[in-house]
Design a protein around this motif. Structure first.
Motif, mmCIF file in Angstrom:
data_model
loop_
_atom_site.group_PDB
_atom_site.id
_atom_site.type_symbol
_atom_site.label_atom_id
_atom_site.label_comp_id
_atom_site.label_asym_id
_atom_site.label_seq_id
_atom_site.Cartn_x
_atom_site.Cartn_y
_atom_site.Cartn_z
ATOM 1 N N MET A 61 0.837 -1.197 0.000
ATOM 2 C CA MET A 61 0.000 0.000 0.000
ATOM 3 C C MET A 61 0.875 1.252 0.000
ATOM 4 O O MET A 61 0.562 2.248 -0.671
ATOM 5 C CB MET A 61 -0.925 -0.011 1.220
ATOM 6 C CG MET A 61 -2.046 1.021 1.155
ATOM 7 S SD MET A 61 -3.208 0.686 -0.195
ATOM 8 C CE MET A 61 -3.911 2.313 -0.434
ATOM 9 N N LEU A 93 -5.529 -5.441 -1.105
ATOM 10 C CA LEU A 93 -5.555 -3.979 -1.059
ATOM 11 C C LEU A 93 -6.929 -3.402 -1.373
ATOM 12 O O LEU A 93 -7.195 -2.230 -1.092
ATOM 13 C CB LEU A 93 -4.534 -3.394 -2.039
ATOM 14 C CG LEU A 93 -3.064 -3.675 -1.751
ATOM 15 C CD1 LEU A 93 -2.186 -3.027 -2.820
ATOM 16 C CD2 LEU A 93 -2.651 -3.189 -0.370
ATOM 17 N N GLY A 106 -6.638 0.552 3.382
ATOM 18 C CA GLY A 106 -6.603 0.031 2.024
ATOM 19 C C GLY A 106 -7.376 0.920 1.072
ATOM 20 O O GLY A 106 -7.737 2.056 1.398
#
Length: 209
Positions: A61, A93, A106
């Motif tokens: 991320m 994600l 996320g």
């Protein structure tokens, strides 16, 4: 010619994924170009998007956030209805948050949390071949029940159970694939899953959600 953009943000097995996508396109007789790119304009204009991911949720991320304009372009493409596929950590994600190496926000494209897989007496990570079975109504991307290749120690825990498109067993039953609207993700690696994976990629290249 339609364009499939494999998002290259330094955190995925992009070359194997590109090779598999090209093979799937050739088998399907589709004249599709598969490009590797972190350019926001390329992502924004692509007909289909694939987000790979290898490693830990937080680091993946972080790399995605560090790629200037990529997340905004990705969101714009998804909101316009273009087909989107996340692979392995790329699938994770999609969640609201991940708990690997801290609590990390996320993309929030499919509600849920990525948490440790409860393997019990089995070894962690879950690595190797395992059976993927449809959950609920058949999803257009998903081939019939078959074996796919996994490498992971965390799993996607969706806020809405109806977002689970396929399941697998390893210590516990966990989502092998999630999907909502034009967004889908596989915990397994289609590019490493031989016939089963190529069939899913062919379906993705023809998918019109």
């Amino acid at each position: 010619m339609s364009v499939v953009c494999l998002i290259d943000y330094g955190s995925g097995n992009v070359h194997s994924a590109r090779k598999a996508l090209l093979h799937a396109a050739s088998e399907a007789g589709r004249g599709q170009e598969v490009v590797l790119s972190s350019d926001p304009e390329t992502i924004r204009s692509a007909d289909r998007l694939v987000l790979p991911g290898v490693g830990a949720f937080a680091s993946c991320m972080g790399r995605l956030e560090a790629a200037d304009g990529v997340i905004a372009a990705l969101r714009e493409a998804v909101s316009s209805g273009r087909p989107f596929l996340g692979i392995c950590v790329g699938m994770q994600l999609l969640a609201d948050r991940g708990l690997e190496h801290g609590d990390t926000k996320g993309l929030g494209l499919i509600g849920g949390t990525v948490r440790p897989l409860e393997t019990g007496a089995l070894a962690s990570p879950h690595m190797g071949w395992n059976t993927v079975a449809p959950a609920g109504a058949p999803h257009p991307l998903l081939p019939p029940e078959g074996d796919a290749y996994f490498v992971h120690s965390y799993c996607f825990d969706p806020a809405d159970p109806s977002d689970v498109a396929a399941e697998c067993d390893y210590g516990e039953r966990f989502p092998a694939m999630v999907a909502r609207g034009n967004v889908a993700g596989t915990q397994f690696h289609p590019e490493k899953s031989q016939g089963f994976g190529l069939s899913l990629l062919r379906n993705f290249l023809e998918w019109r959600p």
